[in-house]
Write an enzyme that holds these catalytic residues in place. Structure first.
Site, mmCIF file in Angstrom:
data_model
loop_
_atom_site.group_PDB
_atom_site.id
_atom_site.type_symbol
_atom_site.label_atom_id
_atom_site.label_comp_id
_atom_site.label_asym_id
_atom_site.label_seq_id
_atom_site.Cartn_x
_atom_site.Cartn_y
_atom_site.Cartn_z
ATOM 1 N N THR A 28 37.201 40.895 33.055
ATOM 2 C CA THR A 28 37.083 41.068 31.603
ATOM 3 C C THR A 28 38.429 40.946 30.917
ATOM 4 O O THR A 28 38.515 40.514 29.772
ATOM 5 C CB THR A 28 36.449 42.449 31.308
ATOM 6 O OG1 THR A 28 35.123 42.435 31.815
ATOM 7 C CG2 THR A 28 36.416 42.762 29.832
ATOM 8 N N SER A 75 34.473 39.826 38.859
ATOM 9 C CA SER A 75 34.722 40.459 40.167
ATOM 10 C C SER A 75 33.456 40.944 40.858
ATOM 11 O O SER A 75 33.485 41.249 42.053
ATOM 12 C CB SER A 75 35.738 41.592 40.045
ATOM 13 O OG SER A 75 35.162 42.763 39.521
ATOM 14 N N THR A 108 37.098 44.899 36.511
ATOM 15 C CA THR A 108 36.986 46.332 36.797
ATOM 16 C C THR A 108 35.887 46.638 37.828
ATOM 17 O O THR A 108 35.939 47.668 38.497
ATOM 18 C CB THR A 108 36.672 47.144 35.523
ATOM 19 O OG1 THR A 108 35.426 46.691 34.983
ATOM 20 C CG2 THR A 108 37.779 47.034 34.496
ATOM 21 N N ASP A 109 34.891 45.751 37.923
ATOM 22 C CA ASP A 109 33.687 46.121 38.674
ATOM 23 C C ASP A 109 33.924 46.376 40.159
ATOM 24 O O ASP A 109 33.331 47.287 40.737
ATOM 25 C CB ASP A 109 32.598 45.060 38.487
ATOM 26 C CG ASP A 109 31.958 45.149 37.102
ATOM 27 O OD1 ASP A 109 32.129 46.186 36.437
ATOM 28 O OD2 ASP A 109 31.287 44.186 36.695
HETATM 29 C C1 SIN Z 1 34.552 41.961 36.276
HETATM 30 O O1 SIN Z 1 34.572 42.926 37.030
HETATM 31 O O2 SIN Z 1 35.077 40.870 36.559
HETATM 32 C C2 SIN Z 1 33.850 42.052 34.973
HETATM 33 C C3 SIN Z 1 33.863 43.418 34.387
HETATM 34 C C4 SIN Z 1 35.222 43.904 34.005
HETATM 35 O O3 SIN Z 1 36.265 43.362 34.346
HETATM 36 O O4 SIN Z 1 35.242 44.942 33.285
#
Ligand code: SIN
Length: 343
Positions: A28, A75, A108-109
């Site tokens: 993100t 991710s 973040t995931d």
């Molecule tokens: C991801 O994990 O690539 C998408 C979600 C995020 O980064 O918050």
């Protein structure tokens, strides 16, 4: 012990600034939405590392940046081959005399999984700092630029030998402990039970504690290209043995179970896992609660059935450790329990 690091009031000559490699993988933080008020309907991993760095004012006064685009993914889709590639690239950079620290931008995931994998497999004492964002780069009040500035600040100022760090929303977390705790909040990461290692704000970096368990140069694990198949199942009301039986037929080497409470298991699931263990599948009991530790339950369960306790690792981090342990040749409940008690 507090270890404050405050930038000097006179600007540091550019040629003496720390040299920080920034590796971008997507997420993100590199996401874009059709308009600035859209923070959920965006595409992750579409903005390049050059544009990410351009959005951060003042970076050039903190570090000399070398940027690389390693991947451009959401991710949630992290492939194991990219873990291998990323760890190998970080190892190469840490070994270089031209690099003083590494920053990795990530979604973040699955950040907590990649962070723990790197914590156990990169070999160097220079700072490695991961960061991410909850709002896409196109959003009003995007959090990515400040998180990236803070991550570079930590990489440029942290003392050596602290393992892989996660700088997020002004806090500095240990890769082993940090986990994502919110679907939307900007303060999305916590280290349950133990708390953050420290904080970063306005160029100041302060650590209040250190990670005690072995990592990086003290970890026995090395990155490889082979990943034993380890899957995760959960215990819940009315659970059947279908998932476990199917995984055994599929030939998995290990199963991590997200148990209730103290890693406790529905009797039906416990029997299926005991049958799997009897066929040589490594079984690790973790908890689905999100904090606390899973006590080893010697006579009644773990000892009798050949299970391993994950201790304070959540199911996703326990899977990372189990894959590394199996790849390194650890076999049998006693040897695997030793690994989980150590790392
Ligand atoms: C991801 O994990 O690539 C998408 C979600 C995020 O980064 O918050």
């Amino acid at each position: 012990m507090n270890t404050p690091v405050t930038p000097s009031s006179s600007p540091t000559p550019a040629h003496t600034l720390p040299r920080i490699a920034v590796l971008a993988t997507g997420g993100t933080i590199a996401g874009a939405a059709p308009d600035a008020t859209n923070t959920a309907g965006y595409q992750a991993g579409v903005i390049g590392v050059g544009q990410l760095l351009d959005a951060v004012p003042g970076l050039g006064a903190i570090a000399r940046i070398h940027a690389e685009q390693v991947a451009s993914i959401d991710s949630k889709d992290m492939p194991l081959a990219l873990w291998t590639q990323l760890a190998q690239r970080v190892n190469a950079l840490l070994a270089s005399d031209d690099v003083d620290g590494v920053v990795i931008t990530h979604g973040t995931d699955t950040l907590e999984e990649t962070a723990y994998l790197l914590h156990l497999t990169v070999k160097g004492t220079k700072p490695v700092v991961m960061t991410a964002a909850m709002r896409p780069a196109s959003a009003l009040s995007a959090d990515g630029p400040l998180n990236l500035l803070n991550a570079v600040t930590v990489a440029a100022n942290a003392a050596a030998g602290q393992g892989v760090l996660v700088a997020f929303n002004n806090r500095i977390h240990c890769a082993r402990d940090v986990t994502k705790v919110s679907t939307y909040a900007v303060d999305a990461f916590q280290s349950p039970e133990v708390g953050a290692l420290g904080w970063v704000q306005d160029g100041r970096v302060e650590f209040q504690r250190r990670a005690l368990r072995p990592h990086t140069v003290d970890s026995a694990f090395v990155i490889g290209a082979q990943w034993p198949q380890v899957e995760i199942v959960a215990s819940y009301a009315g659970v059947s043995r279908a998932a476990v039986d199917a995984l055994v037929v599929a030939g998995v080497r290990g199963i991590v179970v997200a148990g209730t409470g103290n890693g406790s298991l529905h009797a039906t699931l416990q029997q299926a896992l005991a049958d799997a263990a009897a066929q040589g599948v490594a079984i690790v009991r973790a908890s689905r609660t999100g904090s606390g530790h899973v006590m080893r339950n010697g006579a009644a369960q773990d000892g009798a059935l050949g299970f391993v306790s994950a201790g304070t690792l959540n199911p996703y981090k326990a899977r990372v450790l189990l894959m590394l342990a199996l790849a390194a040749g650890h076999a049998g409940a006693a040897a695997l329990q030793q690994v989980f008690d150590t790392y």
